[in-house]
Structure formats: C-alpha cells, structure tokens
Design a protein around this motif. Structure first.
Motif, mmCIF file in Angstrom:
data_model
loop_
_atom_site.group_PDB
_atom_site.id
_atom_site.type_symbol
_atom_site.label_atom_id
_atom_site.label_comp_id
_atom_site.label_asym_id
_atom_site.label_seq_id
_atom_site.Cartn_x
_atom_site.Cartn_y
_atom_site.Cartn_z
ATOM 1 N N PRO A 58 75.024 -66.814 38.286
ATOM 2 C CA PRO A 58 73.647 -66.360 39.235
ATOM 3 C C PRO A 58 74.056 -65.360 40.172
ATOM 4 C CG PRO A 58 74.079 -68.975 39.550
ATOM 5 C CD PRO A 58 75.012 -68.208 38.673
ATOM 6 N N LEU A 59 75.240 -65.504 40.856
ATOM 7 C CA LEU A 59 75.636 -64.511 41.806
ATOM 8 C C LEU A 59 75.828 -63.409 41.266
ATOM 9 C CD1 LEU A 59 77.878 -66.592 44.397
ATOM 10 C CD2 LEU A 59 75.552 -65.687 44.866
ATOM 11 N N ARG A 60 76.631 -63.201 40.250
ATOM 12 C CA ARG A 60 77.069 -61.812 39.751
ATOM 13 C C ARG A 60 75.865 -61.236 38.969
ATOM 14 N NH1 ARG A 60 80.484 -60.216 35.079
ATOM 15 N NH2 ARG A 60 81.029 -58.068 35.642
ATOM 16 N N ALA A 61 74.821 -62.014 38.234
ATOM 17 C CA ALA A 61 73.892 -61.324 37.577
ATOM 18 C C ALA A 61 72.707 -61.018 38.569
ATOM 19 C CB ALA A 61 73.014 -62.718 36.863
ATOM 20 N N ALA A 62 72.866 -61.577 39.859
ATOM 21 C CA ALA A 62 71.843 -61.051 41.009
ATOM 22 C C ALA A 62 72.223 -59.508 41.737
ATOM 23 C CB ALA A 62 71.729 -61.933 42.107
ATOM 24 N N VAL A 93 67.025 -54.844 46.894
ATOM 25 C CA VAL A 93 66.204 -55.519 46.032
ATOM 26 C C VAL A 93 64.883 -55.672 46.545
ATOM 27 C CG1 VAL A 93 65.971 -57.888 45.103
ATOM 28 C CG2 VAL A 93 68.196 -57.044 45.316
ATOM 29 N N LEU A 94 64.799 -55.963 47.857
ATOM 30 C CA LEU A 94 63.357 -55.858 48.364
ATOM 31 C C LEU A 94 62.633 -54.647 48.538
ATOM 32 C CD1 LEU A 94 63.812 -57.929 51.570
ATOM 33 C CD2 LEU A 94 62.908 -58.736 49.297
ATOM 34 N N CYS A 95 63.434 -53.330 48.147
ATOM 35 C CA CYS A 95 62.931 -52.297 47.936
ATOM 36 C C CYS A 95 62.844 -51.623 46.680
ATOM 37 C CB CYS A 95 64.020 -50.968 48.772
ATOM 38 S SG CYS A 95 64.042 -51.344 50.606
ATOM 39 N N GLY A 96 62.803 -52.540 45.747
ATOM 40 C CA GLY A 96 62.661 -52.191 44.201
ATOM 41 C C GLY A 96 63.886 -51.845 43.442
ATOM 42 N N GLU A 100 69.480 -58.196 36.705
ATOM 43 C CA GLU A 100 69.113 -58.864 35.529
ATOM 44 C C GLU A 100 68.386 -60.404 35.911
ATOM 45 O OE1 GLU A 100 72.528 -59.712 33.458
ATOM 46 O OE2 GLU A 100 73.417 -57.886 33.692
ATOM 47 N N LEU A 101 68.377 -60.937 37.137
ATOM 48 C CA LEU A 101 68.002 -62.199 37.345
ATOM 49 C C LEU A 101 66.572 -62.037 38.034
ATOM 50 C CD1 LEU A 101 69.601 -64.871 37.182
ATOM 51 C CD2 LEU A 101 70.150 -64.471 39.547
ATOM 52 N N ILE A 102 65.956 -60.987 38.461
ATOM 53 C CA ILE A 102 64.654 -60.811 38.842
ATOM 54 C C ILE A 102 63.416 -61.447 37.899
ATOM 55 C CG2 ILE A 102 62.920 -59.346 39.653
ATOM 56 C CD1 ILE A 102 64.963 -57.585 41.096
ATOM 57 N N VAL A 107 62.061 -61.832 43.097
ATOM 58 C CA VAL A 107 62.688 -60.971 43.928
ATOM 59 C C VAL A 107 63.309 -61.749 45.152
ATOM 60 C CG1 VAL A 107 62.347 -59.218 45.593
ATOM 61 C CG2 VAL A 107 61.193 -58.888 42.997
ATOM 62 N N CYS A 108 62.636 -62.862 45.744
ATOM 63 C CA CYS A 108 62.968 -63.183 46.652
ATOM 64 C C CYS A 108 64.189 -64.148 46.736
ATOM 65 C CB CYS A 108 61.751 -64.347 47.086
ATOM 66 S SG CYS A 108 62.199 -64.939 48.848
#
Length: 156
Positions: A58-62, A93-96, A100-102, A107-108
């Motif tokens: 999960p960390l790498r996919a994020a 991430v918050l800016c768009g 892969e994980l979204i 997003v949060c």
C-alpha cells in the motif's frame, strides 16, 4: 509429458511445476491454461505471456504520479533531507496527482499513507534506512513521472 530438446533427446517436463518456479505472468499453452511464467523467458510448450504485473504494497502503490520537474525536485529533496520530498508529494495527491491506490482507498487515505511514508523515512534516517528508502522513493517518483510524460502504463 515427453518433449524433445534442441538435440532431439527426450526430456520429461512438468509444465505447471516449471511455471511455478519461474513466477510472473499468465501463460496460455495448448494443454495448460493459466500457468505462471516470466515475461520474455522461454515457456514450456512455447506459450505466450499474456500478463505480467508486480504486486505492490500500500505505501508503494500510494506514490503519486506527478509532473516530471516536480518529481525531480522531490528526488533532490529526498536525497538531501530524507522524507521532505515524500511529504511534499503527499500534498500533490490533494492537488489532483494520480495514484494506483486512489480508486480503491480514496484521496484522503492515499494522502495519509504518503505522510506516513515521509514520517517513516524521517524517523529511520538516523540509522540510514530512511535515507536509502527516501532516495528510492524519489527515484520511483521520477520513473512514474517519466511514464506519465511518455503516455505509458504506470506499472513500475
């Protein structure tokens, strides 16, 4: 099953066991559908590799896919101040920025996973693990950004 090698000698092959040892993508052969094989490696029975996909945690996919110049800046920051580039990438991430994980976690959650990765890098930098992890994280960001700019699939 008996097959012939390049010299015409009979050899015993167990396709399923060979494919499991090789690991990797799916192979379609005449009598064996769905065995495992490595892309580009010869497969038992001359099969064709249909899919190769790396499983990521999960960390790498994020890790977000950012514009190339921003990814290079994050790599530079991660090289000299471990975790800083990763922390900045969390805000992309918050800016768009895509990840892969979204679609699976939102997003949060992806934002907080990136913040957690930055904190891990900062705390473990004292024993060099975080510094090395931080550099690799920055390299992954640059690789993802280059795939984005070339229009290639984002499987790193």
């Amino acid at each position: 099953m008996l097959d012939l090698d390049s010299n015409g000698h009979k050899i015993q092959q167990n396709r399923e066991r060979m494919a499991q040892k090789e690991g990797g993508g799916r192979v379609k052969t005449g009598d064996q559908l769905g065995a495992k094989a490595i892309a580009g490696a010869p497969t038992a029975g001359g099969g064709v590799v249909v899919e190769v996909r790396e499983k990521k945690g999960p960390l790498r996919a994020a890790i977000p896919t950012m514009p190339f110049p921003l990814a290079v800046i994050c790599l530079f920051l991660n090289t000299f101040i471990p975790g800083l580039g990763t922390f900045i990438s969390a805000f992309t991430v918050l800016c768009g920025a895509r990840s892969e994980l979204i679609p699976q976690r939102g997003v949060c959650c992806v934002f907080w996973l990136n913040v957690a990765a930055a904190v891990i890098q900062i705390l473990t930098a004292v024993i060099m693990v975080g510094w090395i992890m931080s550099i690799f994280w920055g390299m992954d960001m640059v690789i993802l950004a280059s795939y984005r700019d070339q229009g290639l699939p984002e499987d790193v």
